[in-house]
Scaffold this motif. Sequence first.
Motif, mmCIF file in Angstrom:
data_model
loop_
_atom_site.group_PDB
_atom_site.id
_atom_site.type_symbol
_atom_site.label_atom_id
_atom_site.label_comp_id
_atom_site.label_asym_id
_atom_site.label_seq_id
_atom_site.Cartn_x
_atom_site.Cartn_y
_atom_site.Cartn_z
ATOM 1 N N ILE A 1 -3.333 0.880 -8.823
ATOM 2 C CA ILE A 1 -4.205 0.857 -7.648
ATOM 3 C C ILE A 1 -5.565 0.278 -8.010
ATOM 4 O O ILE A 1 -6.108 -0.583 -7.300
ATOM 5 N N ALA B 1 -5.680 12.926 -0.049
ATOM 6 C CA ALA B 1 -6.625 12.470 -1.057
ATOM 7 C C ALA B 1 -7.940 13.227 -0.956
ATOM 8 O O ALA B 1 -8.530 13.613 -1.970
ATOM 9 N N LEU C 1 0.830 -1.203 0.000
ATOM 10 C CA LEU C 1 0.000 0.000 0.000
ATOM 11 C C LEU C 1 0.863 1.252 0.000
ATOM 12 O O LEU C 1 0.673 2.173 -0.788
ATOM 13 N N MET D 1 -4.961 2.428 3.179
ATOM 14 C CA MET D 1 -4.590 3.470 2.233
ATOM 15 C C MET D 1 -5.002 4.842 2.751
ATOM 16 O O MET D 1 -4.329 5.834 2.528
ATOM 17 N N SER D 2 -6.131 4.888 3.459
ATOM 18 C CA SER D 2 -6.578 6.160 4.032
ATOM 19 C C SER D 2 -5.566 6.669 5.052
ATOM 20 O O SER D 2 -5.299 7.863 5.151
ATOM 21 N N VAL E 1 0.604 4.068 -2.771
ATOM 22 C CA VAL E 1 -0.266 5.183 -2.417
ATOM 23 C C VAL E 1 0.507 6.486 -2.252
ATOM 24 O O VAL E 1 0.105 7.535 -2.769
ATOM 25 N N ILE F 1 -8.580 5.109 -2.527
ATOM 26 C CA ILE F 1 -7.713 5.328 -1.369
ATOM 27 C C ILE F 1 -8.549 5.635 -0.132
ATOM 28 O O ILE F 1 -8.302 5.115 0.961
#
Length: 406
Positions: free
Chosen positions: A242, A205, A117, A197-198, A121, A191
């Motif tokens: 992704i 994002a 990730l 991913m957050s 990311v 994301i």
Amino acid sequence: SSSSNPVSSQIQLVEYSSLKGVRLTREEASALNDLGVASQREGSPTRKRVLQVGPEYREGAYTLTASSVVGSVKLGDTQISIVPKIGVGKTAFMLGYSLDEIRWRDEDLWQSSGDLLEALVVPFVESVEALVAGGLEEAYSEVEEVGSRPRGAIDFSWSGVGLPLPVRYRFDSFDVDTAANRVLRAALLQILSVAGMSRLGGVHAMQLLDAFHGVPRLAPLDLDPFISSDRYKAPLDLARMILDGSGIEPAKGETFSRSLLFDMNSIFENFVVRVIAEHLEGAGFSVDSQGRRFPRFLVDRRRLMVHPDFAIWSGGRCLLVGDVKYKLLNGSLRRTDLYQAISYALATGAETALLLYAGSGPDVQLTIPSTGTRVHAVPVSIDALSGREIAEVVVDAVRKDLAALD
């Protein structure tokens, strides 16, 4: 390898390893056991199971056993990460090698100490941030609407009857509604939908998403190849990676949020095929993958089509046919691998079938007396070698077999 894991919101295990003592409800265990990712093998869609979930003697405790699928998935409030055996950096390097952007070939950019990730990311969010700073590109698109107030100046006074309303009308709009912007927006939303991913890029994002106001949802055709400007190249490459890893297909229910998972079989195969194509295509050779350009069949009347991972053609003749195996050779060929290699050679007319394995040890060479077909199996040490060295070993093996045909 095995270890113990108490109740936790973070579970991590290594590809092909087992993890004991994972606390799950019966529903969670069933859903996790049914989790799979879609892939394409031998010309047909297949489904790869991500984890095997086995109950233990203690009530509510389970053993998780990973397959070749790596990445991250969210189950309820728990984030499950599966780490590739060869390391995140090398995996990301092989994953990105098929991209044309030269900077993704630089292994220094893939020296992530986290998980897959993080390797995707963080650079994606940074590349989108740089893109937004320069302004999103706009383009003309045809819009079709139905309404009582069509756009533009329309004079119906000459007809004496006016315009029957509502009416369907089309017009050209110059805005940010482009395929490239739709792909980037979809990756940003992806994301934000996944806990791991957050955590890595969520704040950025969310802020960047405001710049994509007016960009509609992603359409299936948007993922087809299209021409984009140079400054869109890097963010689009990562966005596609992704989104490509987000194709989770739970067999039952909606237990899982969308996440990021990749099959190492596909990563290794795509890497090897891309390396071969890059070094041989246009140098007097044509490189075919899965029989797309030069379809061949084992039986007449176009039955039993073969799908070799790569086939090298020249002057209408198949010189070499090959397949990629993300498994150990261990000094001897499995019967099924041998039969597969022979069938590929017979269908294409190639004199040599080359099998490339992930591992180390001696080569294996066999000649089939009845057909004269030479089967050559070569192990490639992806654990010990760098990404560039793996590419060199692959190309060297192919060139040696081609030279042996002269």
